[in-house]
Design a protein around this motif. Sequence first.
Motif, PDB file in Angstrom:
ATOM      1  N   LEU A  40     -13.354 -13.149   7.737  1.00 23.25           N
ATOM      2  CA  LEU A  40     -12.362 -12.731   6.745  1.00 23.25           C
ATOM      3  C   LEU A  40     -11.874 -13.941   5.968  1.00 23.25           C
ATOM      4  CD1 LEU A  40     -10.713 -10.245   5.775  1.00 23.25           C
ATOM      5  CD2 LEU A  40      -8.924 -10.987   7.332  1.00 23.25           C
ATOM      6  N   GLN A  41     -11.837 -13.801   4.667  1.00 23.93           N
ATOM      7  CA  GLN A  41     -11.435 -14.894   3.789  1.00 23.93           C
ATOM      8  C   GLN A  41      -9.996 -14.669   3.320  1.00 23.93           C
ATOM      9  OE1 GLN A  41     -14.973 -16.329   1.262  1.00 23.93           O
ATOM     10  NE2 GLN A  41     -15.136 -14.120   1.249  1.00 23.93           N
ATOM     11  N   LEU A  42      -9.106 -15.565   3.713  1.00 26.83           N
ATOM     12  CA  LEU A  42      -7.702 -15.485   3.316  1.00 26.83           C
ATOM     13  C   LEU A  42      -7.421 -16.556   2.269  1.00 26.83           C
ATOM     14  CD1 LEU A  42      -6.050 -14.907   6.811  1.00 26.83           C
ATOM     15  CD2 LEU A  42      -6.608 -13.204   5.081  1.00 26.83           C
ATOM     16  N   ARG A  43      -7.935 -16.336   1.079  1.00 27.19           N
ATOM     17  CA  ARG A  43      -7.718 -17.289   0.003  1.00 27.19           C
ATOM     18  C   ARG A  43      -6.326 -17.108  -0.601  1.00 27.19           C
ATOM     19  NH1 ARG A  43     -13.142 -16.297  -3.427  1.00 27.19           N
ATOM     20  NH2 ARG A  43     -12.255 -14.195  -3.323  1.00 27.19           N
ATOM     21  N   GLU A  44      -5.832 -18.163  -1.214  1.00 26.70           N
ATOM     22  CA  GLU A  44      -4.470 -18.135  -1.733  1.00 26.70           C
ATOM     23  C   GLU A  44      -4.322 -17.137  -2.875  1.00 26.70           C
ATOM     24  OE1 GLU A  44      -1.076 -21.312  -3.327  1.00 26.70           O
ATOM     25  OE2 GLU A  44      -3.130 -21.974  -2.878  1.00 26.70           O
ATOM     26  N   THR A  45      -5.309 -17.060  -3.739  1.00 27.36           N
ATOM     27  CA  THR A  45      -5.233 -16.100  -4.852  1.00 27.36           C
ATOM     28  C   THR A  45      -5.257 -14.668  -4.347  1.00 27.36           C
ATOM     29  OG1 THR A  45      -7.649 -16.270  -5.097  1.00 27.36           O
ATOM     30  CG2 THR A  45      -6.288 -17.715  -6.469  1.00 27.36           C
ATOM     31  N   ASP A  46      -6.085 -14.390  -3.329  1.00 27.75           N
ATOM     32  CA  ASP A  46      -6.118 -13.041  -2.769  1.00 27.75           C
ATOM     33  C   ASP A  46      -4.812 -12.698  -2.075  1.00 27.75           C
ATOM     34  OD1 ASP A  46      -8.711 -12.885  -3.668  1.00 27.75           O
ATOM     35  OD2 ASP A  46      -9.585 -13.508  -1.763  1.00 27.75           O
ATOM     36  N   THR A  47      -4.169 -13.697  -1.467  1.00 32.90           N
ATOM     37  CA  THR A  47      -2.877 -13.460  -0.826  1.00 32.90           C
ATOM     38  C   THR A  47      -1.819 -13.083  -1.851  1.00 32.90           C
ATOM     39  OG1 THR A  47      -3.459 -15.073   0.886  1.00 32.90           O
ATOM     40  CG2 THR A  47      -1.151 -14.455   0.704  1.00 32.90           C
ATOM     41  N   PHE A  48      -1.847 -13.731  -3.016  1.00 33.14           N
ATOM     42  CA  PHE A  48      -0.896 -13.377  -4.081  1.00 33.14           C
ATOM     43  C   PHE A  48      -1.136 -11.950  -4.575  1.00 33.14           C
ATOM     44  CE2 PHE A  48      -0.501 -18.121  -5.276  1.00 33.14           C
ATOM     45  CZ  PHE A  48       0.451 -18.275  -4.291  1.00 33.14           C
ATOM     46  N   ASP A  49      -2.389 -11.562  -4.743  1.00 27.99           N
ATOM     47  CA  ASP A  49      -2.703 -10.206  -5.203  1.00 27.99           C
ATOM     48  C   ASP A  49      -2.289  -9.156  -4.176  1.00 27.99           C
ATOM     49  OD1 ASP A  49      -3.764 -11.340  -7.481  1.00 27.99           O
ATOM     50  OD2 ASP A  49      -5.819 -11.342  -6.725  1.00 27.99           O
ATOM     51  N   PHE A  50      -2.535  -9.452  -2.901  1.00 31.88           N
ATOM     52  CA  PHE A  50      -2.125  -8.518  -1.853  1.00 31.88           C
ATOM     53  C   PHE A  50      -0.604  -8.413  -1.778  1.00 31.88           C
ATOM     54  CE2 PHE A  50      -0.965  -7.524   2.535  1.00 31.88           C
ATOM     55  CZ  PHE A  50      -1.698  -6.367   2.754  1.00 31.88           C
ATOM     56  N   GLY A  51       0.096  -9.517  -1.931  1.00 26.70           N
ATOM     57  CA  GLY A  51       1.553  -9.481  -1.935  1.00 26.70           C
ATOM     58  C   GLY A  51       2.109  -8.709  -3.106  1.00 26.70           C
ATOM     59  N   ARG A  52       1.453  -8.810  -4.259  1.00 26.48           N
ATOM     60  CA  ARG A  52       1.909  -8.051  -5.428  1.00 26.48           C
ATOM     61  C   ARG A  52       1.727  -6.552  -5.189  1.00 26.48           C
ATOM     62  NH1 ARG A  52      -1.319 -10.105  -8.581  1.00 26.48           N
ATOM     63  NH2 ARG A  52      -0.094 -11.945  -9.120  1.00 26.48           N
ATOM     64  N   TRP A  53       0.629  -6.183  -4.488  1.00 23.93           N
ATOM     65  CA  TRP A  53       0.390  -4.771  -4.222  1.00 23.93           C
ATOM     66  C   TRP A  53       1.368  -4.221  -3.189  1.00 23.93           C
ATOM     67  CZ3 TRP A  53      -0.918  -2.843   0.597  1.00 23.93           C
ATOM     68  CH2 TRP A  53      -1.182  -1.470   0.648  1.00 23.93           C
ATOM     69  N   ILE A  54       1.577  -4.944  -2.093  1.00 32.37           N
ATOM     70  CA  ILE A  54       2.361  -4.397  -0.994  1.00 32.37           C
ATOM     71  C   ILE A  54       3.846  -4.330  -1.338  1.00 32.37           C
ATOM     72  CG2 ILE A  54       2.869  -6.562   0.213  1.00 32.37           C
ATOM     73  CD1 ILE A  54       2.216  -5.097   2.822  1.00 32.37           C
ATOM     74  N   THR A  55       4.323  -5.177  -2.233  1.00 33.27           N
ATOM     75  CA  THR A  55       5.727  -5.108  -2.634  1.00 33.27           C
ATOM     76  C   THR A  55       6.002  -3.919  -3.554  1.00 33.27           C
ATOM     77  OG1 THR A  55       5.207  -6.680  -4.415  1.00 33.27           O
ATOM     78  CG2 THR A  55       6.155  -7.570  -2.375  1.00 33.27           C
ATOM     79  N   GLN A  56       4.979  -3.423  -4.218  1.00 36.13           N
ATOM     80  CA  GLN A  56       5.141  -2.280  -5.119  1.00 36.13           C
ATOM     81  C   GLN A  56       4.742  -0.951  -4.489  1.00 36.13           C
ATOM     82  OE1 GLN A  56       2.878  -3.234  -8.627  1.00 36.13           O
ATOM     83  NE2 GLN A  56       4.166  -4.995  -9.166  1.00 36.13           N
ATOM     84  N   HIS A  57       4.047  -1.000  -3.343  1.00 34.20           N
ATOM     85  CA  HIS A  57       3.605   0.241  -2.709  1.00 34.20           C
ATOM     86  C   HIS A  57       4.779   0.933  -2.019  1.00 34.20           C
ATOM     87  CE1 HIS A  57       0.533   2.965  -1.287  1.00 34.20           C
ATOM     88  NE2 HIS A  57       1.002   2.854  -0.042  1.00 34.20           N
ATOM     89  N   GLN A  58       4.871   2.265  -2.163  1.00 37.54           N
ATOM     90  CA  GLN A  58       6.006   3.027  -1.655  1.00 37.54           C
ATOM     91  C   GLN A  58       5.765   3.640  -0.278  1.00 37.54           C
ATOM     92  OE1 GLN A  58       8.871   2.972  -3.281  1.00 37.54           O
ATOM     93  NE2 GLN A  58       7.937   1.762  -4.930  1.00 37.54           N
ATOM     94  N   TRP A  59       4.531   3.666   0.203  1.00 41.27           N
ATOM     95  CA  TRP A  59       4.163   4.235   1.504  1.00 41.27           C
ATOM     96  C   TRP A  59       4.578   5.700   1.607  1.00 41.27           C
ATOM     97  CZ3 TRP A  59       0.996   1.338   4.361  1.00 41.27           C
ATOM     98  CH2 TRP A  59       1.017  -0.054   4.182  1.00 41.27           C
ATOM     99  N   SER A  60       4.458   6.444   0.522  1.00 39.75           N
ATOM    100  CA  SER A  60       4.820   7.868   0.556  1.00 39.75           C
ATOM    101  C   SER A  60       3.868   8.669   1.433  1.00 39.75           C
ATOM    102  CB  SER A  60       4.811   8.429  -0.872  1.00 39.75           C
ATOM    103  OG  SER A  60       3.531   8.256  -1.476  1.00 39.75           O
ATOM    104  N   GLU A  61       2.604   8.219   1.559  1.00 40.84           N
ATOM    105  CA  GLU A  61       1.660   8.946   2.400  1.00 40.84           C
ATOM    106  C   GLU A  61       2.053   8.889   3.871  1.00 40.84           C
ATOM    107  OE1 GLU A  61       0.241   4.713   1.988  1.00 40.84           O
ATOM    108  OE2 GLU A  61       1.028   6.281   0.679  1.00 40.84           O
ATOM    109  N   VAL A  62       2.798   7.861   4.257  1.00 37.44           N
ATOM    110  CA  VAL A  62       3.262   7.760   5.649  1.00 37.44           C
ATOM    111  C   VAL A  62       4.527   8.585   5.850  1.00 37.44           C
ATOM    112  CG1 VAL A  62       4.035   6.167   7.446  1.00 37.44           C
ATOM    113  CG2 VAL A  62       2.234   5.479   5.869  1.00 37.44           C
ATOM    114  N   TYR A  63       5.459   8.512   4.924  1.00 39.25           N
ATOM    115  CA  TYR A  63       6.726   9.226   5.071  1.00 39.25           C
ATOM    116  C   TYR A  63       6.554  10.740   4.935  1.00 39.25           C
ATOM    117  CZ  TYR A  63       8.384   4.483   4.199  1.00 39.25           C
ATOM    118  OH  TYR A  63       8.587   3.124   4.254  1.00 39.25           O
ATOM    119  N   ASP A  64       5.593  11.173   4.121  1.00 31.93           N
ATOM    120  CA  ASP A  64       5.398  12.611   3.884  1.00 31.93           C
ATOM    121  C   ASP A  64       4.524  13.270   4.950  1.00 31.93           C
ATOM    122  OD1 ASP A  64       6.898  12.225   1.623  1.00 31.93           O
ATOM    123  OD2 ASP A  64       5.171  12.116   0.267  1.00 31.93           O
ATOM    124  N   ALA A  65       3.870  12.483   5.783  1.00 32.94           N
ATOM    125  CA  ALA A  65       3.031  13.070   6.833  1.00 32.94           C
ATOM    126  C   ALA A  65       3.892  13.788   7.862  1.00 32.94           C
ATOM    127  CB  ALA A  65       2.184  11.986   7.499  1.00 32.94           C
TER     128      ALA A  65
END
Length: 344
Positions: A40-65
């Motif tokens: 698994l490659q944990l590059r710094e640019t990929d970490t920034f992209d993943f952080g941008r996604w997870i801060t905006q994700h609402q996790w509605s699929e988990v709460y609505d289950a």
Amino acid sequence: MKDLYEQPSILPPMGLSDHSCVLWTPNDKPKVKPTKKRVLQLRETDTFDFGRWITQHQWSEVYDAVGVAEKADAFHATLESSIDTFFPTKTLKTYCTDKPWVTLRIKHLISLRQKTPRIKHLISLRQKAFHRNTPSVWKFYRNRIQRELANAMKSYYKDHVSTLKTCNPRRWHQEIMTMLNTTKQASAIVIPGSETADNITVANTINAKFAAVSQALPAMDTSELPSFLPASQELPTRHVWDVCKRLLAVNTNKAPGPDGIPFKVLREFACDLSTPLYHVLNSSYAKGTVPSQWKQAVVVPVSKSQPASLDQLRLISFTSQFAKIAEFFVTRWIHNDDKFDQRQ
């Protein structure tokens, strides 16, 4: 001898020697198949992209289950798919004779399209330069390989061996012996009535032996349980900050469980993952159901004696980190440990 051995081949000298090596191999030599290793490659640019996604994700699929299994499935599916998207994995071809400092670190790879580590790629270029009779190019790659190997060994010792000197001296000594190439090869596990080379039979026999421990127990009959179970305390209900503390305490130097989620991601984004995980944990406690993902484990048998035998094996299990967190809170609830928050 031509019927028993292949045509001798000339190889480059070893180290700084001025004598070439001669390789003379038999015709019926055993073929060593490479094993595939995912890195698994944990590059710094990929970490920034993943952080941008997870801060905006609402996790509605988990709460609505509705059920616990559905919530856990949605949580793991979303997290694992996003990790595969933002942190691409690379498959390497490794052999049992490869040193760990050559194939372990992702920074020793050439690029995403290459399937061999950078040092092994340089060795192949050195071999080609030798057969093309270009001494200057061969010396260039020879010196570069020596520098790469020295840096790889230093990095391997710093990241994986140096910390063992105080906490686990025995393991530190074993790693030092491995780096010095003075360790003895581990003996194969002998299974009565089967060949040692049959790895599938050996694995199935070991699996059946350890599975028989739990299968020998009778299944619990829920109808025999009393309708009222007196309890002195309420069910364990955790808070978001409790889950976040456990995620921040994850040891990133350990191997992940069967879900393959790297511990660096759990620790780096503990605040963002604590909310959906806390929701799944409280649902699991309220329903008294453990998700199927948290019941899985990668089991490695380790021999307690030499030579190795089936009766002298112990297990090392790699379980999910989320299962460890759930078990930690249950244990704390059983023992009524109110001093945990103060220790943290």
